[in-house]
Design an enzyme around this catalytic site. Structure first.
Site, PDB file in Angstrom:
ATOM      1  N   TYR A 164     -11.771   9.113   0.664  1.00 19.52           N
ATOM      2  CA  TYR A 164     -11.502   7.964   1.538  1.00 19.52           C
ATOM      3  C   TYR A 164     -12.545   6.867   1.317  1.00 19.52           C
ATOM      4  O   TYR A 164     -12.199   5.705   1.119  1.00 19.52           O
ATOM      5  CB  TYR A 164     -11.508   8.426   2.997  1.00 19.52           C
TER       6      TYR A 164
HETATM    7  N1  NAP Z   1      -8.994   3.504  12.877  1.00 15.04           N
HETATM    8  C1  NAP Z   1     -10.165   3.278  12.315  1.00 15.04           C
HETATM    9  O1  NAP Z   1     -11.229   3.555  12.883  1.00 15.04           O
HETATM   10  C2  NAP Z   1     -10.232   2.671  10.949  1.00 15.04           C
HETATM   11  C3  NAP Z   1     -11.490   2.328  10.461  1.00 15.04           C
HETATM   12  C4  NAP Z   1     -11.587   1.741   9.208  1.00 15.04           C
HETATM   13  C5  NAP Z   1     -10.440   1.493   8.490  1.00 15.04           C
HETATM   14  N2  NAP Z   1      -9.226   1.853   8.983  1.00 15.04           N
HETATM   15  C6  NAP Z   1      -8.052   1.560   8.165  1.00 15.04           C
HETATM   16  O2  NAP Z   1      -7.132   0.839   8.955  1.00 15.04           O
HETATM   17  C7  NAP Z   1      -5.819   1.036   8.439  1.00 15.04           C
HETATM   18  C8  NAP Z   1      -4.893   1.419   9.586  1.00 15.04           C
HETATM   19  O3  NAP Z   1      -5.288   2.688  10.067  1.00 15.04           O
HETATM   20  P1  NAP Z   1      -5.090   3.111  11.601  1.00 15.04           P
HETATM   21  O4  NAP Z   1      -6.405   3.505  12.123  1.00 15.04           O
HETATM   22  O5  NAP Z   1      -4.288   2.074  12.295  1.00 15.04           O
HETATM   23  O6  NAP Z   1      -4.285   4.470  11.464  1.00 15.04           O
HETATM   24  P2  NAP Z   1      -2.722   4.789  11.567  1.00 15.04           P
HETATM   25  O7  NAP Z   1      -2.196   4.381  12.891  1.00 15.04           O
HETATM   26  O8  NAP Z   1      -2.606   6.226  11.168  1.00 15.04           O
HETATM   27  O9  NAP Z   1      -2.087   3.849  10.458  1.00 15.04           O
HETATM   28  C9  NAP Z   1      -1.845   4.224   9.148  1.00 15.04           C
HETATM   29  C10 NAP Z   1      -0.519   3.615   8.763  1.00 15.04           C
HETATM   30  O10 NAP Z   1      -0.301   3.775   7.367  1.00 15.04           O
HETATM   31  C11 NAP Z   1       1.081   4.043   7.167  1.00 15.04           C
HETATM   32  N3  NAP Z   1       1.208   4.721   5.886  1.00 15.04           N
HETATM   33  C12 NAP Z   1       0.558   5.836   5.465  1.00 15.04           C
HETATM   34  N4  NAP Z   1       0.956   6.154   4.235  1.00 15.04           N
HETATM   35  C13 NAP Z   1       1.865   5.212   3.847  1.00 15.04           C
HETATM   36  C14 NAP Z   1       2.647   5.008   2.689  1.00 15.04           C
HETATM   37  N5  NAP Z   1       2.581   5.849   1.644  1.00 15.04           N
HETATM   38  N6  NAP Z   1       3.464   3.937   2.639  1.00 15.04           N
HETATM   39  C15 NAP Z   1       3.545   3.068   3.684  1.00 15.04           C
HETATM   40  N7  NAP Z   1       2.838   3.216   4.817  1.00 15.04           N
HETATM   41  C16 NAP Z   1       2.012   4.287   4.897  1.00 15.04           C
HETATM   42  C17 NAP Z   1       1.454   4.935   8.348  1.00 15.04           C
HETATM   43  O11 NAP Z   1       2.841   4.869   8.655  1.00 15.04           O
HETATM   44  P3  NAP Z   1       3.907   5.956   8.096  1.00 15.04           P
HETATM   45  O12 NAP Z   1       3.327   7.309   8.372  1.00 15.04           O
HETATM   46  O13 NAP Z   1       5.148   5.643   8.852  1.00 15.04           O
HETATM   47  O14 NAP Z   1       4.056   5.676   6.636  1.00 15.04           O
HETATM   48  C18 NAP Z   1       0.659   4.279   9.475  1.00 15.04           C
HETATM   49  O15 NAP Z   1       1.424   3.267  10.102  1.00 15.04           O
HETATM   50  C19 NAP Z   1      -5.949   2.105   7.358  1.00 15.04           C
HETATM   51  O16 NAP Z   1      -6.000   1.499   6.092  1.00 15.04           O
HETATM   52  C20 NAP Z   1      -7.274   2.752   7.674  1.00 15.04           C
HETATM   53  O17 NAP Z   1      -7.854   3.349   6.542  1.00 15.04           O
HETATM   54  C21 NAP Z   1      -9.092   2.432  10.194  1.00 15.04           C
END
Ligand code: NAP
Length: 262
Positions: A164
């Site tokens: 990651y």
């Molecule tokens: N939450 C945090 O603390 C945090 C911190 C730093 C960075 N981030 C980044 O922020 C972004 C959003 O994460 P989040 O925290 O909001 O988590 P999340 O709610 O789990 O969002 C991840 C999203 O990615 C989609 N996804 C996963 N694989 C995919 C694929 N192959 N094709 C299309 N869509 C896909 C999922 O939808 P489906 O399952 O329907 O495909 C889901 O909507 C990510 O890039 C994560 O790495 C999050």
């Protein structure tokens, strides 16, 4: 330009990957609130459908698409549907992402590749597919969601996922390189690097999510003494999506409550 106009997205169209949940959903709603029509996509169309209803409630148009960023054919079909529905695409937000934790010595190759495929290659392929449309139209704003832990090493007690952190570092370099290559075409590419936000991927209350055990510890070390929540990211996305950032490209904006400053 008046400040309202600077941030006004009326008449523009945004595509938000991962827009059905978490940070992507918040950004999709915020762009719609600023006037944009939004294509909400991820693999599960049903979660995107729910966000589309919320966006329509704001008086904007929206389209839910099932799109898998690890599948180039799915990306081509999705972008074609978005373009034929709305015409020009002005904004792309790559918020989709995946994480798998395991000690570096034990990280299964399949999981490493899954994180690279989704977080790096998927982001690149979306930029490529939508970027062509933007270059043709001589205008575009791309926002890639990286992570504050993509800059450096992370204690395994906090986040134990070398795949990651590596993938998010790559998203930052991809952002800078595309910004340099596409600036002359009017296409801006920036990144938001969130710290720890409470979402489905990262909920300290839910066993198995990234910071289930480390969440309280992180919250006590974050200078502002809390994890990130919805509004903390929305303004940054609007800045990068709008005319307010018209002299800003290739930048990584860290939103982490000050953790990286220590
Ligand atoms: N939450 C945090 O603390 C945090 C911190 C730093 C960075 N981030 C980044 O922020 C972004 C959003 O994460 P989040 O925290 O909001 O988590 P999340 O709610 O789990 O969002 C991840 C999203 O990615 C989609 N996804 C996963 N694989 C995919 C694929 N192959 N094709 C299309 N869509 C896909 C999922 O939808 P489906 O399952 O329907 O495909 C889901 O909507 C990510 O890039 C994560 O790495 C999050």
């Amino acid at each position: 330009m008046a400040s309202k106009q600077l941030f006004d997205l009326t008449g523009q169209t945004a595509i938000v990957t991962g827009g059905g949940t978490g940070l992507g959903r918040v950004i999709a709603l915020n762009l719609a609130d600023a006037g944009a029509n939004v294509v909400v996509c991820s693999r599960r169309k049903e979660v995107c459908d729910e966000v589309v209803k919320e966006i329509e409630g704001l008086g904007r148009q929206a389209l839910a698409l099932s799109l898998d960023v690890t599948n180039p054919e799915s990306i081509a079909q999705g972008v074609e549907k978005a373009v034929s529905h709305f015409g020009e695409i002005h904004i792309l937000v790559n918020s989709c992402g995946t994480v798998f934790e395991a000690p570096a010595t034990e990280m299964p190759l399949q999981q490493w590749q899954s994180m690279m495929d989704t977080n790096v290659t998927g982001t690149f392929l979306m930029c490529q597919a939508v970027g062509k449309n933007m270059i043709n139209n001589k205008y575009g704003k791309i926002i890639n969601i990286s992570s504050s832990i993509g800059f450096k090493g992370t204690d395994p007690e906090a986040v134990d996922s070398v795949g990651y952190t590596t993938s998010k570092g790559a998203v930052m370099t991809l952002t800078k390189d595309l910004a340099v290559k596409w600036g002359r075409h009017g296409v801006y590419v920036n990144s938001i690097a969130p710290g720890v936000f409470t979402t489905g991927m990262n909920d300290p209350e839910i066993p198995g999510t990234l910071v289930h055990k480390a969440g309280p510890l992180i919250a006590s070390q974050v200078p502002v003494r809390r994890l990130g929540s919805d509004n903390d990211l929305a303004g940054a996305a609007l800045y990068f999506a709008s005319a307010a950032s018209d002299y800003c490209t290739g930048q990584i904006l860290v939103i982490d409550g000050g953790l990286g400053a220590k």
